[in-house]
Design a protein around this motif. Structure first.
Motif, PDB file in Angstrom:
ATOM      1  N   THR A  59     -16.860 -44.593 -10.135  1.00 12.07           N
ATOM      2  CA  THR A  59     -16.464 -45.817 -10.842  1.00 12.07           C
ATOM      3  C   THR A  59     -16.935 -47.056 -10.080  1.00 12.07           C
ATOM      4  O   THR A  59     -17.331 -48.051 -10.686  1.00 12.07           O
ATOM      5  N   CYS A 100     -16.148 -43.743  -5.055  1.00 12.63           N
ATOM      6  CA  CYS A 100     -15.988 -43.072  -6.352  1.00 12.63           C
ATOM      7  C   CYS A 100     -17.128 -43.500  -7.292  1.00 12.63           C
ATOM      8  O   CYS A 100     -17.687 -44.580  -7.153  1.00 12.63           O
ATOM      9  N   HIS A 121     -11.338 -48.310  -4.521  1.00 11.63           N
ATOM     10  CA  HIS A 121     -10.027 -48.162  -5.175  1.00 11.63           C
ATOM     11  C   HIS A 121      -9.319 -46.850  -4.862  1.00 11.63           C
ATOM     12  O   HIS A 121      -8.245 -46.607  -5.378  1.00 11.63           O
ATOM     13  N   GLU A 122      -9.919 -45.971  -4.019  1.00 11.29           N
ATOM     14  CA  GLU A 122      -9.225 -44.704  -3.689  1.00 11.29           C
ATOM     15  C   GLU A 122      -8.692 -44.836  -2.273  1.00 11.29           C
ATOM     16  O   GLU A 122      -9.270 -44.299  -1.336  1.00 11.29           O
ATOM     17  N   CYS A 139      -7.231 -41.656  -7.084  1.00  8.51           N
ATOM     18  CA  CYS A 139      -8.096 -41.724  -8.268  1.00  8.51           C
ATOM     19  C   CYS A 139      -8.591 -40.340  -8.680  1.00  8.51           C
ATOM     20  O   CYS A 139      -7.903 -39.596  -9.358  1.00  8.51           O
ATOM     21  N   GLY A 140      -9.809 -39.969  -8.244  1.00  6.08           N
ATOM     22  CA  GLY A 140     -10.470 -38.784  -8.786  1.00  6.08           C
ATOM     23  C   GLY A 140      -9.711 -37.480  -8.583  1.00  6.08           C
ATOM     24  O   GLY A 140      -9.633 -36.649  -9.491  1.00  6.08           O
TER      25      GLY A 140
HETATM   26 ZN    ZN Z   1     -12.193 -43.575  -8.757  1.00  2.33          ZN
END
Ligand code: ZN
Ligand code: ZN
Length: 362
Positions: A44, A42, A63-64, A163-164
């Motif tokens: 981020t 991601c 984190h995804e 996440c996204g």
């Molecule tokens: Zn993310």
């Protein structure tokens, strides 16, 4: 017993990421250790590496993610070893004023694991990206960060909801409250914007207008459900959106870029009493100037979308079920699968706009 696993570390500002041995402690009260099966790359994560989020190096990136719960600490009742879960970065507390008012998706006191993972070589404490740190064979999280979903879904697809993709779908279905027959415009068609397009389609929007400066991205947005596309390098997006909506503007306009220019476009491209949703994340120096009379006179609502205003326990299982029924193509967001040692290269491809998502498969 604490375990040693391989993980992708960002050692310092703008330094290339590298694989290191990470020590994962046994889960304490309220914590869980998850065997990671897949984790998306991601923007981020790149921002962490660039020092754009905090200076708490070294970071354990990723984190995804989706994976299987390996062990849980005392007091954990919602998940158990063997559960297939998607990790979320907003484990709601259930006690803050937002939670107590029945709006847990706004929780003001989300939490992470209390113990820290460390570098085996130096003993240094690691800062997990968004409290997750899942570019690793195993990671330690708060049990509330684990959301059980149907294990029939593949991990590489499921993880993206963490996440996204959730942020984009949620911007449409939760924050924007898109309904059947609505007209929706989405400005910026990266992963989050495309997910907003997919969310608008899921919600029954009649017209979905995708706006971007990159013809390739507009093509992808069309495959996600956009009915019309506008290249804002070639034409004024406000005029184009008005033209496509009978001269009025869209009912909901989603800014998935998060710049003053795009926000202004979103503000003026919506119909009277329409909704603007800001889901793209601005940087600290950005300022917005709008005539206050227009803010009043155009009515409607101007909303920000935190993580798609999602409630993981409500939204993750629902969206996975819709995916398994063939009503939401989450697989379309996975451009490529890669190995743990290819994250640095994936950052370059992402930066060039060549991929929607590279997903590390473990
Ligand atoms: Zn993310
Ligand atoms: Zn709360």
């Amino acid at each position: 017993m604490a375990q040693e696993v391989r993980g992708v570390i960002a050692p310092g500002k703008d330094e290339p990421v590298r694989i290191e041995t990470v020590v994962v402690p046994d889960p304490g009260p309220g914590e869980a250790v998850v065997r990671v099966q897949a984790c998306g790359v991601c923007h981020t994560d790149l921002h962490y590496k660039q020092g754009g989020i905090s200076d708490d190096f070294p970071f354990l990136l990723g984190h995804e993610a989706a994976g299987v719960v390996e062990s849980v600490g005392d007091g954990v009742t919602d998940v158990e070893p063997g559960d297939f879960v998607i990790l979320n970065w907003r484990a709601v507390c259930g006690k803050c004023r937002a939670c107590l008012r029945g709006r847990p998706w706004y929780c003001f006191d989300t939490h992470n694991a209390k113990q820290r993972m460390t570098l085996a070589s130096t003993g240094q404490e690691l800062s997990p990206a968004l409290g997750i740190g899942a570019f690793a064979e195993k990671t330690l999280v708060a049990a509330g960060q684990c959301t059980k979903v149907d294990p029939a879904v593949s991990a590489q697809v499921a993880g993206l909801l963490g996440c996204g993709v959730m942020a984009g779908i949620g911007a449409a279905i939760n924050t924007g409250d898109v309904g059947r027959g609505d007209s929706v415009a989405v400005i910026g068609c990266g992963g989050v914007g495309d997910a907003a397009v997919a969310g608008a389609r899921l919600a029954g929007a009649a017209k979905i207008i995708a706006v971007d400066i990159d013809a390739r991205k507009l093509e992808t947005a069309r495959s996600m459900g956009a009915t019309h596309t506008v290249n804002s390098r070639e034409s004024d997006p406000v005029e184009a959106i008005r033209e496509l909506t009978g001269g009025f503007g869209a009912d909901v306009v989603i800014d998935a870029v998060g710049r003053p220019e795009t926000y202004r476009q979103a503000f003026y491209a919506r119909d009277l009493a329409g909704t603007v949703v800001l889901v793209g994340v601005p940087t600290p120096e950005m300022k917005l100037e709008l005539p206050l009379l227009d803010v009043f006179g155009r009515g409607g609502s101007l909303k920000s979308s935190w993580y798609g205003d999602c409630l993981p326990s409500r939204d993750f299982p629902m969206l996975i079920d819709l995916h398994l029924q063939g009503r939401l193509d989450l697989g379309a967001f996975v451009t490529e699968t890669i190995q743990l040692d290819e994250v640095e290269k994936a950052f370059e491809r992402m930066h060039r706009g060549d991929v929607l998502r590279s997903v590390v498969v473990l």
